[in-house]
Scaffold this motif. Structure first.
Motif, PDB file in Angstrom:
ATOM      1  N   ALA A 180      67.613   2.480  27.726  1.00 57.25           N
ATOM      2  CA  ALA A 180      68.588   1.498  28.192  1.00 57.25           C
ATOM      3  C   ALA A 180      69.978   2.030  27.836  1.00 57.25           C
ATOM      4  CB  ALA A 180      68.346   0.145  27.530  1.00 57.25           C
ATOM      5  N   ARG A 181      70.969   1.520  28.500  1.00 64.86           N
ATOM      6  CA  ARG A 181      72.333   2.009  28.274  1.00 64.86           C
ATOM      7  C   ARG A 181      72.846   1.581  26.911  1.00 64.86           C
ATOM      8  NH1 ARG A 181      77.426   1.731  32.450  1.00 64.86           N
ATOM      9  NH2 ARG A 181      78.699   3.231  31.327  1.00 64.86           N
ATOM     10  N   ILE A 182      73.478   2.510  26.242  1.00 65.37           N
ATOM     11  CA  ILE A 182      74.074   2.188  24.950  1.00 65.37           C
ATOM     12  C   ILE A 182      75.184   1.168  25.198  1.00 65.37           C
ATOM     13  CG2 ILE A 182      75.878   3.956  24.840  1.00 65.37           C
ATOM     14  CD1 ILE A 182      74.265   4.211  21.884  1.00 65.37           C
ATOM     15  N   GLY A 183      75.279   0.199  24.352  1.00 64.89           N
ATOM     16  CA  GLY A 183      76.284  -0.844  24.526  1.00 64.89           C
ATOM     17  C   GLY A 183      75.844  -1.956  25.468  1.00 64.89           C
ATOM     18  N   ASN A 184      74.564  -1.960  25.861  1.00 60.96           N
ATOM     19  CA  ASN A 184      74.087  -3.043  26.722  1.00 60.96           C
ATOM     20  C   ASN A 184      74.167  -4.371  25.954  1.00 60.96           C
ATOM     21  OD1 ASN A 184      71.419  -3.828  25.499  1.00 60.96           O
ATOM     22  ND2 ASN A 184      70.853  -1.735  26.033  1.00 60.96           N
ATOM     23  N   ARG A 185      73.970  -5.445  26.655  1.00 59.89           N
ATOM     24  CA  ARG A 185      74.112  -6.780  26.056  1.00 59.89           C
ATOM     25  C   ARG A 185      73.251  -6.938  24.807  1.00 59.89           C
ATOM     26  NH1 ARG A 185      70.761 -10.524  26.228  1.00 59.89           N
ATOM     27  NH2 ARG A 185      69.616  -9.627  27.945  1.00 59.89           N
ATOM     28  N   ARG A 186      71.987  -6.573  24.895  1.00 59.22           N
ATOM     29  CA  ARG A 186      71.085  -6.717  23.741  1.00 59.22           C
ATOM     30  C   ARG A 186      71.538  -5.842  22.578  1.00 59.22           C
ATOM     31  NH1 ARG A 186      65.968  -4.751  25.137  1.00 59.22           N
ATOM     32  NH2 ARG A 186      65.334  -5.287  23.044  1.00 59.22           N
ATOM     33  N   TYR A 187      72.006  -4.625  22.874  1.00 54.99           N
ATOM     34  CA  TYR A 187      72.500  -3.724  21.830  1.00 54.99           C
ATOM     35  C   TYR A 187      73.672  -4.364  21.091  1.00 54.99           C
ATOM     36  CZ  TYR A 187      74.676   0.359  19.662  1.00 54.99           C
ATOM     37  OH  TYR A 187      75.237   1.228  18.765  1.00 54.99           O
ATOM     38  N   ARG A 188      74.650  -4.869  21.850  1.00 57.60           N
ATOM     39  CA  ARG A 188      75.838  -5.477  21.230  1.00 57.60           C
ATOM     40  C   ARG A 188      75.470  -6.679  20.374  1.00 57.60           C
ATOM     41  NH1 ARG A 188      77.517  -5.142  26.514  1.00 57.60           N
ATOM     42  NH2 ARG A 188      77.604  -7.405  26.619  1.00 57.60           N
ATOM     43  N   GLU A 189      74.621  -7.550  20.916  1.00 50.59           N
ATOM     44  CA  GLU A 189      74.228  -8.760  20.184  1.00 50.59           C
ATOM     45  C   GLU A 189      73.432  -8.414  18.924  1.00 50.59           C
ATOM     46  OE1 GLU A 189      72.057 -10.990  23.108  1.00 50.59           O
ATOM     47  OE2 GLU A 189      73.880 -11.600  24.181  1.00 50.59           O
ATOM     48  N   THR A 190      72.502  -7.480  19.046  1.00 49.71           N
ATOM     49  CA  THR A 190      71.662  -7.107  17.911  1.00 49.71           C
ATOM     50  C   THR A 190      72.487  -6.400  16.839  1.00 49.71           C
ATOM     51  OG1 THR A 190      69.767  -6.909  19.392  1.00 49.71           O
ATOM     52  CG2 THR A 190      69.555  -5.885  17.224  1.00 49.71           C
ATOM     53  N   MET A 191      73.368  -5.510  17.262  1.00 49.18           N
ATOM     54  CA  MET A 191      74.210  -4.800  16.298  1.00 49.18           C
ATOM     55  C   MET A 191      75.110  -5.787  15.552  1.00 49.18           C
ATOM     56  SD  MET A 191      74.821  -1.858  14.939  1.00 49.18           S
ATOM     57  CE  MET A 191      74.457  -0.468  15.971  1.00 49.18           C
ATOM     58  N   ALA A 192      75.706  -6.727  16.269  1.00 50.22           N
ATOM     59  CA  ALA A 192      76.574  -7.721  15.625  1.00 50.22           C
ATOM     60  C   ALA A 192      75.787  -8.552  14.613  1.00 50.22           C
ATOM     61  CB  ALA A 192      77.218  -8.617  16.678  1.00 50.22           C
ATOM     62  N   ARG A 193      74.583  -8.965  14.992  1.00 48.45           N
ATOM     63  CA  ARG A 193      73.744  -9.770  14.099  1.00 48.45           C
ATOM     64  C   ARG A 193      73.327  -8.976  12.854  1.00 48.45           C
ATOM     65  NH1 ARG A 193      69.721 -10.380  17.244  1.00 48.45           N
ATOM     66  NH2 ARG A 193      68.202  -9.120  16.166  1.00 48.45           N
ATOM     67  N   ARG A 194      72.948  -7.717  13.061  1.00 48.29           N
ATOM     68  CA  ARG A 194      72.487  -6.894  11.938  1.00 48.29           C
ATOM     69  C   ARG A 194      73.616  -6.496  10.990  1.00 48.29           C
ATOM     70  NH1 ARG A 194      67.731  -4.206  12.464  1.00 48.29           N
ATOM     71  NH2 ARG A 194      68.035  -3.900  10.246  1.00 48.29           N
ATOM     72  N   LEU A 195      74.846  -6.389  11.512  1.00 49.86           N
ATOM     73  CA  LEU A 195      75.981  -6.014  10.670  1.00 49.86           C
ATOM     74  C   LEU A 195      76.672  -7.212  10.016  1.00 49.86           C
ATOM     75  CD1 LEU A 195      77.602  -3.150  12.778  1.00 49.86           C
ATOM     76  CD2 LEU A 195      76.343  -2.927  10.620  1.00 49.86           C
ATOM     77  N   LYS A 196      76.325  -8.403  10.457  1.00 52.25           N
ATOM     78  CA  LYS A 196      76.982  -9.607   9.943  1.00 52.25           C
ATOM     79  C   LYS A 196      76.966  -9.697   8.411  1.00 52.25           C
ATOM     80  CE  LYS A 196      77.288 -14.543  10.851  1.00 52.25           C
ATOM     81  NZ  LYS A 196      76.754 -15.657  11.643  1.00 52.25           N
ATOM     82  N   PRO A 197      75.867  -9.427   7.737  1.00 50.64           N
ATOM     83  CA  PRO A 197      75.875  -9.505   6.269  1.00 50.64           C
ATOM     84  C   PRO A 197      76.787  -8.468   5.606  1.00 50.64           C
ATOM     85  CG  PRO A 197      73.619  -9.444   7.115  1.00 50.64           C
ATOM     86  CD  PRO A 197      74.526  -9.165   8.257  1.00 50.64           C
ATOM     87  N   TYR A 198      77.217  -7.476   6.359  1.00 46.32           N
ATOM     88  CA  TYR A 198      78.016  -6.386   5.805  1.00 46.32           C
ATOM     89  C   TYR A 198      79.479  -6.454   6.253  1.00 46.32           C
ATOM     90  CZ  TYR A 198      73.308  -4.616   5.071  1.00 46.32           C
ATOM     91  OH  TYR A 198      71.986  -4.491   4.700  1.00 46.32           O
ATOM     92  N   ARG A 199      79.913  -7.587   6.790  1.00 41.62           N
ATOM     93  CA  ARG A 199      81.277  -7.712   7.325  1.00 41.62           C
ATOM     94  C   ARG A 199      82.348  -7.308   6.322  1.00 41.62           C
ATOM     95  NH1 ARG A 199      81.715 -13.384  10.297  1.00 41.62           N
ATOM     96  NH2 ARG A 199      79.759 -13.107  11.364  1.00 41.62           N
ATOM     97  N   ARG A 200      82.236  -7.816   5.112  1.00 41.42           N
ATOM     98  CA  ARG A 200      83.254  -7.522   4.094  1.00 41.42           C
ATOM     99  C   ARG A 200      83.313  -6.019   3.815  1.00 41.42           C
ATOM    100  NH1 ARG A 200      83.695 -11.342  -0.902  1.00 41.42           N
ATOM    101  NH2 ARG A 200      84.282 -12.619   0.859  1.00 41.42           N
ATOM    102  N   ALA A 201      82.149  -5.401   3.663  1.00 40.07           N
ATOM    103  CA  ALA A 201      82.120  -3.956   3.403  1.00 40.07           C
ATOM    104  C   ALA A 201      82.650  -3.171   4.606  1.00 40.07           C
ATOM    105  CB  ALA A 201      80.704  -3.509   3.057  1.00 40.07           C
ATOM    106  N   LEU A 202      82.352  -3.638   5.810  1.00 40.15           N
ATOM    107  CA  LEU A 202      82.869  -2.983   7.020  1.00 40.15           C
ATOM    108  C   LEU A 202      84.396  -3.038   7.052  1.00 40.15           C
ATOM    109  CD1 LEU A 202      80.402  -4.120   9.819  1.00 40.15           C
ATOM    110  CD2 LEU A 202      81.005  -1.771   9.250  1.00 40.15           C
ATOM    111  N   ARG A 203      84.928  -4.229   6.799  1.00 39.38           N
ATOM    112  CA  ARG A 203      86.393  -4.403   6.832  1.00 39.38           C
ATOM    113  C   ARG A 203      87.088  -3.550   5.785  1.00 39.38           C
ATOM    114  NH1 ARG A 203      85.710 -10.585   7.275  1.00 39.38           N
ATOM    115  NH2 ARG A 203      85.408 -10.823   9.498  1.00 39.38           N
ATOM    116  N   SER A 204      86.493  -3.439   4.626  1.00 34.30           N
ATOM    117  CA  SER A 204      87.131  -2.676   3.551  1.00 34.30           C
ATOM    118  C   SER A 204      86.813  -1.189   3.622  1.00 34.30           C
ATOM    119  CB  SER A 204      86.704  -3.229   2.188  1.00 34.30           C
ATOM    120  OG  SER A 204      85.322  -3.006   1.980  1.00 34.30           O
ATOM    121  N   GLY A 205      85.910  -0.814   4.542  1.00 30.23           N
ATOM    122  CA  GLY A 205      85.556   0.593   4.692  1.00 30.23           C
ATOM    123  C   GLY A 205      84.646   1.108   3.588  1.00 30.23           C
TER     124      GLY A 205
END
Length: 151
Positions: free
Chosen positions: A32-57
């Protein structure tokens, strides 16, 4: 320039396209194409617990690689046929795909999956192409009516 040359088939982007990667062995990947709807939704959901670490790098690269491999396996590398390891057939499952994509030893395979999933031409709308092919076929002498069979 006709804008339709950029028109993507969103169903193909989400459902995937079979691509032959090694004709000699018959190895094919359903991508499937990278960045498809399911990819974006799943990636956002899986990274949600790491938001603070993502923002701070400060998010560890190993965590990012693991999550990316799992999301790719769930939403991009949807199936395979003819994939072997050490002479034995590797059965497809999302878990097997995630394990392979996360393994640093198979980085080149992961890069291939991402490359195939990024190829815009693979996911272009096929309606115009199919219409042109059908038109060529019908003008080449296909028949309709009493002599034609239907299935």
């Amino acid at each position: 320039m006709d804008l339709n040359r950029f028109k993507a088939d969103t169903a193909l982007e989400d459902e995937g396209v079979w691509t032959t990667v090694d004709a000699a062995s018959g190895c094919r990947l359903k991508i499937a194409r990278i960045g498809n709807r399911r990819y974006r939704e799943t990636m956002a959901r899986r990274l949600k617990p790491y938001r603070r670490a993502l923002r701070s790098g400060t998010l560890d690269d190993q965590v990012t690689d693991r999550i990316t491999a799992e999301v790719l396996a769930e939403t991009v590398l949807l199936d395979w046929q003819g994939l072997e390891r050490a002479g034995g057939v590797v059965a497809y499952s999302p878990e097997a795909a995630a394990a392979i994509l996360a393994d640093p030893a198979y980085k080149d395979f992961r890069d291939l999956v991402v490359e195939l999933a990024s190829d815009q031409e693979t996911y272009r709308e096929r309606a115009l192409e199919d219409a042109e092919k059908n038109s060529a076929t019908s003008s080449a002498g296909s028949t309709t009516g009493a002599g034609a069979s239907s299935s």
